[in-house]
Design an enzyme around this catalytic site. Structure first.
Site, PDB file in Angstrom:
ATOM      1  N   HIS A  51      -2.807  13.426   4.347  1.00 21.47           N
ATOM      2  CA  HIS A  51      -2.032  13.254   3.108  1.00 21.47           C
ATOM      3  C   HIS A  51      -2.700  12.305   2.106  1.00 21.47           C
ATOM      4  O   HIS A  51      -2.027  11.787   1.212  1.00 21.47           O
ATOM      5  CB  HIS A  51      -0.606  12.778   3.438  1.00 21.47           C
ATOM      6  N   GLU A  57      -0.917   7.332  12.374  1.00 19.75           N
ATOM      7  CA  GLU A  57      -0.137   8.384  11.685  1.00 19.75           C
ATOM      8  C   GLU A  57      -0.149   9.696  12.480  1.00 19.75           C
ATOM      9  O   GLU A  57       0.753  10.520  12.338  1.00 19.75           O
ATOM     10  CB  GLU A  57      -0.694   8.639  10.278  1.00 19.75           C
ATOM     11  N   HIS A  82       5.282   5.107   2.729  1.00 20.84           N
ATOM     12  CA  HIS A  82       4.344   3.983   2.675  1.00 20.84           C
ATOM     13  C   HIS A  82       4.965   2.834   1.869  1.00 20.84           C
ATOM     14  O   HIS A  82       4.500   2.513   0.775  1.00 20.84           O
ATOM     15  CB  HIS A  82       3.027   4.398   2.040  1.00 20.84           C
ATOM     16  N   HIS A 121      -8.461   6.803  10.432  1.00 20.67           N
ATOM     17  CA  HIS A 121      -8.762   5.961   9.269  1.00 20.67           C
ATOM     18  C   HIS A 121      -8.172   4.577   9.435  1.00 20.67           C
ATOM     19  O   HIS A 121      -7.191   4.380  10.142  1.00 20.67           O
ATOM     20  CB  HIS A 121      -8.328   6.583   7.937  1.00 20.67           C
TER      21      HIS A 121
HETATM   22  C1  DHB Z   1      -5.604   6.509   2.244  1.00 20.12           C
HETATM   23  C2  DHB Z   1      -5.094   7.209   3.313  1.00 20.12           C
HETATM   24  C3  DHB Z   1      -3.738   7.136   3.631  1.00 20.12           C
HETATM   25  O1  DHB Z   1      -3.173   7.757   4.695  1.00 20.12           O
HETATM   26  C4  DHB Z   1      -2.900   6.401   2.831  1.00 20.12           C
HETATM   27  O2  DHB Z   1      -1.591   6.424   3.121  1.00 20.12           O
HETATM   28  C5  DHB Z   1      -3.395   5.674   1.758  1.00 20.12           C
HETATM   29  C6  DHB Z   1      -4.770   5.736   1.468  1.00 20.12           C
HETATM   30  C7  DHB Z   1      -7.042   6.585   1.897  1.00 20.12           C
HETATM   31  O3  DHB Z   1      -7.811   7.234   2.595  1.00 20.12           O
HETATM   32  O4  DHB Z   1      -7.457   6.033   0.879  1.00 20.12           O
HETATM   33 FE    FE Z   2      -1.036   7.250   4.943  1.00 17.21          FE
END
Ligand code: DHB
Ligand code: FE
Length: 285
Positions: free
Chosen positions: A12, A240, A59, A193
């Site tokens: 997302h 996530e 978020h 991530h």
């Molecule tokens: C990013 C990824 C995410 O899941 C998020 O909620 C906010 C930023 C990113 O990769 O920048």
């Molecule tokens: Fe996210």
């Protein structure tokens, strides 16, 4: 009777929404990301789901440190795209399905899963970016959406197994809804991530590929992975991914994999995407 015909998973990444909204989808950096969803756009135009149960995480937009529901279901008529600091995304209003959402709440709560019922909620990139990836930029979203929000932002997140079992409970709820509806369930967020701290920028392709394989073909085993393994191997935001197990729990034990896509980089994450057909929910197999 309502039936779950398919499951979809997708990342997302908010920058994907910004790329689309600002006319950058054809740029060299973004073109391969969007091309990865061409199949999905063709497929979903044929499928014409009536409702998508969209499992995502907020978020710190609708919720904050003040109130942190572990699992919440949106029962409203509609959900307004949120302003996350740059104005609301120029995307359509999200229309809910209060009858099915309330039925799911009743069925799931009565089978011992304590969902928080939300009757007013703005929705952030966690929900709108997956809609954009799957449907592009329509004037109206072509189906109703039931948001299911999961806390993966503030410790402690729910376990993978709890998510998987919740998916099974959602499946029983949909199966017992007395209206002929084509329902899809989406699991969103991920893949590996980490956005902050010394390991910011972490991507773990090996972890992501193992996760995708087990999610499709051995979800019982995947559901046993403890949350700390996600954080260690896939980064703090890699957690996530437990949301994808809600999607998987709502499908048959064996599914037909129609699409698998994996791409690095997109902002700070690895983008992953699956389409799984649910054999028992397909009308004319
Ligand atoms: C990013 C990824 C995410 O899941 C998020 O909620 C906010 C930023 C990113 O990769 O920048
Ligand atoms: Fe996210």
């Amino acid at each position: 009777m309502a039936r779950i015909s398919a499951g979809v998973t997708t990342s997302h990444v908010p920058a994907i929404g910004a790329a689309l909204d600002n006319g950058k989808a054809a740029d060299a950096y973004w073109a391969p990301v969007f091309a990865g969803y061409d199949y999905a756009k063709r497929w979903i135009a044929q499928q014409q789901p009536d409702v998508v149960i969209l499992v995502y995480n907020d978020h710190a937009t609708a919720f904050s440190q003040d109130i942190i529901p572990t699992f919440a279901i949106g029962c409203a008529d509609s959900f307004v795209p949120a302003d996350e600091g740059w104005g609301p995304r120029p995307v359509p209003l999200v229309h809910g399905h209060p009858e099915l959402a309330s039925h799911i709440a009743q069925s799931v709560i009565q089978s011992d899963f304590d969902l928080t019922i939300v009757n007013k909620m703005e929705v952030d990139h966690g929900l709108t970016v997956p809609l954009s990836l799957m449907f592009g930029q329509p004037v109206h979203w072509p189906c109703r959406v039931i948001p299911v929000a999961v806390n993966v932002v503030v410790y402690p997140p729910p376990s993978g197994n709890r998510c998987y079992q919740l998916g099974k409970a959602i499946r029983r709820a949909v199966d017992s809804f007395d209206e002929d509806l084509n329902v899809q369930i989406w699991g969103t967020g991920g893949m590996s991530h980490q956005l902050q701290g010394p390991r910011a920028g972490l991507i773990n392709r090996d972890f992501d590929e193992r996760f995708l394989e087990l999610l499709v073909n051995d979800p019982d085993r995947l559901a046993q992975w403890p949350h700390i393994d996600y954080v260690r191997e896939a980064g703090s935001e890699g957690i996530e991914l437990v949301m994808w197990l809600i999607m998987r729990g709502a499908l048959d034990s064996r599914v037909r994999e129609l699409r698998r896509f994996y791409h690095v980089p997109a902002s700070n994450t690895a983008v992953g995407h699956l389409i799984l057909e649910n054999p028992s929910g397909v009308r004319n197999p």
